[in-house]
Design an enzyme around this catalytic site. Structure first.
Site, short mmCIF file in Angstrom:
data_model
loop_
_atom_site.label_atom_id
_atom_site.label_comp_id
_atom_site.label_asym_id
_atom_site.label_seq_id
_atom_site.Cartn_x
_atom_site.Cartn_y
_atom_site.Cartn_z
CB ALA A 19 -13.50 13.68 35.72
CG HIS A 20 -12.41 18.28 33.82
ND1 HIS A 20 -11.58 19.28 34.24
CD2 HIS A 20 -11.59 17.22 33.61
CE1 HIS A 20 -10.34 18.87 34.26
NE2 HIS A 20 -10.32 17.61 33.89
CG ASN A 21 -13.46 18.73 29.33
OD1 ASN A 21 -12.68 19.10 30.21
ND2 ASN A 21 -14.12 19.59 28.57
#
Length: 340
Positions: A234-236
């Site tokens: 997922a993001h980051n």
């Protein structure tokens, strides 16, 4: 290839016939006279007595039976991997752009772009990059020298991929992260995902694995990371160098995973956690809190008959009541002892 030629390139101690011809790799139980195999676990030592392999890679301290060639080394499985690379090198690829591909950026002559692929504007490709059939590289992306994209890989705009990476079929790098805010009436408001995906050198991304772009900061995959098939990152998320992650793992947003970790298949890691270097997470484990110390971590139930599971789970549901009764009994015992 002769066994002594292999040892000359890879090292190790050769026992047996130097001119033994090796044509392929095979398991001990199915290997033939022109195959090379390996023994990494001493508990399978008896297989050396029955194998027909022409040569076997073994560890130090083992006395193998006579009659075949052996390579003695410190790490048989690692040596086997090196032999596999030697016998099965990646095919050389000739540069050129297929007539059915679309290329809108200047690229080196050594780059190969296969049929149906699309290279958008402002893309920078290093020498000897391969863009597989049907793959898409979004505008502003950069891919380092020697990296190979298999068929139908999608690289969204502004992503950065290092040198000597392998991106397998169906992988999607740089799609929007799952970021939304909620209105009082329940509607979801999309948060633009303005970060990138930044992938280091010598990274392998398995088939149909997805790596989301950051919301504001970047999603970062360190040098030497190996990702199996069908992983969701997922993001980051930040993943440290030389970490390996097996298939079907899900990693929620903003989690930081250290270097040299190993994550078993179907493990799940919730968001905003910190995982230290050199952590091993067993298959099927759900990680719900940060791991600050290197080690092996497991949290799952063993397989059992359905009826047994239902019975044991019904007991678990009453644990709070049982604990309260035990505390009450302890109080009564304490009062009884005090009065006596």
């Amino acid at each position: 290839m002769r066994i002594d030629e292999i040892v000359a390139q890879l090292g190790g101690q050769l026992l047996g016939t130097p001119d033994t011809q090796i044509r392929a790799l095979a398991p001990l139980e199915t290997a033939g006279p022109s195959d090379i195999s390996f023994l990494a676990n001493p508990k399978y030592r008896k297989q050396l007595d029955t194998t027909a392999a022409g040569a076997v890679i073994v560890g130090k301290g083992l006395t193998p039976p006579a009659g075949k060639s052996y390579v003695v080394c410190d790490a048989p499985y690692l040596y086997f991997a090196r032999v596999a690379q030697l016998l099965h090198p990646e095919p050389q690829v000739k540069g050129g752009v297929d007539a059915a591909a679309t290329v809108r950026s200047p690229i080196p002559a050594s780059v190969r772009v296969e049929a149906g692929a699309h290279v958008a504007e402002s893309v920078v490709l290093g020498e000897h990059v391969v863009v597989g059939a049907g793959s898409v590289i979004g505008a502003g992306s950069t891919i380092g020298a020697g990296t190979r994209l298999s068929a139908n890989v999608t690289i969204y705009p502004d992503c950065v991929i290092g040198s000597d990476c392998r991106i397998h079929a169906g992988a999607v790098i740089g799609a929007d992260g799952f970021g939304y805010a909620r209105e009082q009436d329940g509607r979801w408001v999309k948060i633009p995902q303005t970060g990138r995906v930044v992938i280091g050198n010598d990274v392998e991304v398995g088939a149909n694995t997805t790596i989301d772009r950051g919301a504001m900061d970047d999603t970062v995959i360190g040098d030497g990371v190996k990702l199996d098939n069908q992983i969701q990152i997922a993001h980051n998320v930040k993943i440290g160098a030389m970490t390996a992650i097996a298939g079907c793992v899900g990693i929620a947003g903003s989690t930081r995973i250290g270097a040299r970790c190993m994550i078993g298949g179907q493990a799940g890691i919730i968001g905003h956690l910190e995982i230290a270097d050199d952590v091993v997470v067993s298959a099927g484990t759900l990680v719900t809190k940060s791991i600050r110390k290197a080690g092996v971590y497991t949290a799952n139930l063993p397989l059992q008959a359905h009826g047994d599971w239902v019975r044991e789970f019904s007991h678990l549901r009453h644990l709070d009541a049982m604990a309260a009764r035990i505390r009450e009994l302890e109080k009564r015992l304490d009062k009884g002892e005090a009065s006596s």
